[in-house]
Design a protein around this motif. Structure first.
Motif, PDB file in Angstrom:
ATOM      1  N   TYR A   1       2.782 -16.559   6.072  1.00 25.81           N
ATOM      2  CA  TYR A   1       4.048 -17.088   6.592  1.00 25.81           C
ATOM      3  C   TYR A   1       4.633 -16.146   7.639  1.00 25.81           C
ATOM      4  O   TYR A   1       5.119 -16.588   8.693  1.00 25.81           O
ATOM      5  N   THR A   2       4.578 -14.840   7.388  1.00 23.43           N
ATOM      6  CA  THR A   2       5.142 -13.875   8.327  1.00 23.43           C
ATOM      7  C   THR A   2       4.393 -13.890   9.652  1.00 23.43           C
ATOM      8  O   THR A   2       5.000 -13.825  10.727  1.00 23.43           O
ATOM      9  N   VAL A   3       3.071 -13.979   9.591  1.00 17.56           N
ATOM     10  CA  VAL A   3       2.278 -14.048  10.822  1.00 17.56           C
ATOM     11  C   VAL A   3       2.671 -15.275  11.643  1.00 17.56           C
ATOM     12  O   VAL A   3       2.831 -15.213  12.868  1.00 17.56           O
ATOM     13  N   ALA A   4       2.871 -16.411  10.985  1.00 16.32           N
ATOM     14  CA  ALA A   4       3.237 -17.636  11.696  1.00 16.32           C
ATOM     15  C   ALA A   4       4.665 -17.569  12.233  1.00 16.32           C
ATOM     16  O   ALA A   4       4.954 -18.083  13.326  1.00 16.32           O
ATOM     17  N   ALA A   5       5.581 -16.951  11.477  1.00 17.32           N
ATOM     18  CA  ALA A   5       6.996 -16.929  11.880  1.00 17.32           C
ATOM     19  C   ALA A   5       7.273 -15.925  12.979  1.00 17.32           C
ATOM     20  O   ALA A   5       8.306 -16.029  13.658  1.00 17.32           O
ATOM     21  N   THR A   6       6.398 -14.947  13.178  1.00 22.42           N
ATOM     22  CA  THR A   6       6.657 -13.902  14.170  1.00 22.42           C
ATOM     23  C   THR A   6       5.712 -13.939  15.357  1.00 22.42           C
ATOM     24  O   THR A   6       5.865 -13.127  16.275  1.00 22.42           O
ATOM     25  N   GLY A   7       4.744 -14.835  15.366  1.00 23.14           N
ATOM     26  CA  GLY A   7       3.767 -14.870  16.450  1.00 23.14           C
ATOM     27  C   GLY A   7       3.733 -16.216  17.141  1.00 23.14           C
ATOM     28  O   GLY A   7       4.500 -17.133  16.840  1.00 23.14           O
ATOM     29  N   THR A   8       2.833 -16.323  18.082  1.00 26.09           N
ATOM     30  CA  THR A   8       2.662 -17.566  18.818  1.00 26.09           C
ATOM     31  C   THR A   8       1.858 -18.571  18.001  1.00 26.09           C
ATOM     32  O   THR A   8       1.209 -18.223  17.002  1.00 26.09           O
ATOM     33  N   VAL A   9       1.887 -19.818  18.434  1.00 28.49           N
ATOM     34  CA  VAL A   9       1.127 -20.864  17.744  1.00 28.49           C
ATOM     35  C   VAL A   9      -0.370 -20.590  17.851  1.00 28.49           C
ATOM     36  O   VAL A   9      -1.126 -20.789  16.890  1.00 28.49           O
ATOM     37  N   ARG A  10      -0.796 -20.128  18.996  1.00 25.96           N
ATOM     38  CA  ARG A  10      -2.230 -19.847  19.173  1.00 25.96           C
ATOM     39  C   ARG A  10      -2.681 -18.770  18.201  1.00 25.96           C
ATOM     40  O   ARG A  10      -3.741 -18.914  17.558  1.00 25.96           O
ATOM     41  N   ARG A  11      -1.910 -17.694  18.080  1.00 26.85           N
ATOM     42  CA  ARG A  11      -2.290 -16.630  17.143  1.00 26.85           C
ATOM     43  C   ARG A  11      -2.275 -17.131  15.710  1.00 26.85           C
ATOM     44  O   ARG A  11      -3.132 -16.777  14.891  1.00 26.85           O
TER      45      ARG A  11
END
Length: 413
Positions: free
Chosen positions: A116-126
């Protein structure tokens, strides 16, 4: 008897408001984020321990399993500032943990939080690349440990996608809220700048009014006082009482007029505090003959030709102040008894103003130009017009202005 004083306290924020505030807050700038994440990591570790202990005894972790499980929760402390390294460490601990056939439900909490943290703090591609990598590791582990567990694979994949898309949704929502806040702040700055601009314009207008009023009145008073002093000094034994009395009456009348205009200006200033843009009655074209007569009393030989009787209030006020300042400069700087011509006429939808004199020096000397010409130009620009001023080739000084009145008149009709 003791008196009890009731105190009213504002109700604190509700739970829902706190949750929404936490969601809206930027995770990278949230206060006490490291401390809160450390507490969260401890709570998730406790929950994972309880889950592993209460689960199937045959899948209870051994010493290595407990080490991997608890170590997987340590990176959660830095999940916001280093989301991808935290995910790599979690995966590096969780993958062998699952491969050793330990309780599969225990590390789910840590894995989903970091996803969840990776998705909430990064771009959609990442986020999509990260999700694909995690699912790839999951497929490999499932193929090695549980090749027949298709439903288990679907369930895990569903949780992975759910948390990733939840993080993406929160990220877009935060951007939306940040955009709204930015627009509100920009609108507030615009309102403040507009308020400051209006204050500056109003101060400039008041400064012009006071300059025109005081310069004109003080100049006339000075000239009339000089006349009285000259009469007294010329022949003390044969006083021209009538001339002296007339000069003193003119001085008194000028003082009364100036006092009335100052009082009007002050009343307008007081009224603006309550009524906003109230400006009171503006001088207009009907006041030009009085200016001409005052200049004549001050010793100037003035000829006037007024071919316009009506004009919009703002244009009429600009004409009045321009003529007033021009005549004041003539009386002050053009020498004794100058010949002055004042012309007002309409041509091609514009009101043209001309004040010329044959004085011995320019109306504003090069050593001390003052604010008169600047004020006249600002008056003309305030109504969309232009003003030129300068010495004449044949001697003297000329002030000419062109003020548009065609569109305003059309509007009045």
């Amino acid at each position: 008897m003791n008196s009890v004083q009731a105190t009213t306290t504002a109700p604190g924020p509700r739970v829902g408001e706190r949750v929404m505030a936490a969601i809206n807050r930027d995770p990278l700038t949230a206060p006490h984020r490291t401390r809160n994440d450390a507490l969260l990591a401890v709570a998730w570790a406790v929950l994972a321990t309880v889950t592993a202990l209460l689960g199937d005894k045959g899948m209870r972790p051994d010493a290595l399993g407990w080490t991997l499980l608890l170590t997987a929760h340590v990176p959660l402390v830095w999940r916001r500032s280093r989301p991808l390294p935290a995910l790599l460490v979690v995966v590096a601990c969780v993958a062998p943990y699952h491969a050793l056939e330990n309780n599969h439900a225990a590390p789910i909490f840590a894995t989903m939080v970091v996803l969840y943290t990776v998705a909430a703090t990064g771009t959609v591609r990442r986020t999509l690349l990260t999700g694909a990598a995690v699912l790839g590791v999951t497929l490999i582990l499932n193929a090695l440990t549980n090749p027949d567990g298709t439903m288990e694979l679907l369930r895990i994949s569903g949780w992975v996608f759910a948390f990733l898309f939840c993080g993406i949704d929160v990220r877009y929502y935060r951007q939306y809220v940040a955009a709204i806040v930015e627009r509100a702040e920009r609108a507030e700055r615009t309102r403040e700048e507009e308020a400051r601009r209006r204050v500056a314009e109003e101060r400039l207008r008041i400064a012009r009014d006071l300059h025109d009023l005081l310069a004109h009145s003080i100049t006339l008073i000075g000239v009339q006082t000089s006349v009285a002093a000259h009469v007294l000094a010329a022949d003390p034994e044969r006083l021209d009482r009538e001339t002296i009395a007339k000069s003193l009456d003119d001085i008194a009348e000028t003082c009364r007029t100036a006092r009335g205009e100052v009082r009007t200006t002050l009343d307008v200033l007081r009224d603006q505090g309550a009524a906003g843009d109230a400006r009171g009655p503006l001088p207009g074209l009907d006041g030009v003959p009085d200016l001409v007569e005052a200049a004549r009393l001050a010793g100037a030989r003035v000829e006037s030709e007024v071919g316009v009787r009506e004009a919009p209030p703002a244009v009429g006020a600009a004409v009045y102040r321009i003529v007033q300042e021009a005549l004041t400069n003539v009386v002050r700087h053009a020498g004794p008894g100058p010949a002055v011509r004042v012309e007002l006429y309409e041509e091609q939808g514009a009101l043209r103003v001309s004040v010329t004199d044959d004085g011995q020096c320019p109306a504003t000397g090069p050593r001390n130009p003052g604010h008169g010409l600047v004020g006249m130009r600002e008056r003309a620009r305030s109504v969309g017009g232009t003003l030129d001023a300068g010495p004449r080739e044949e001697g003297g000084f000329e002030v000419s202005a062109v003020l548009p009145i065609g569109s305003d008149r059309g509007g009045e009709r």
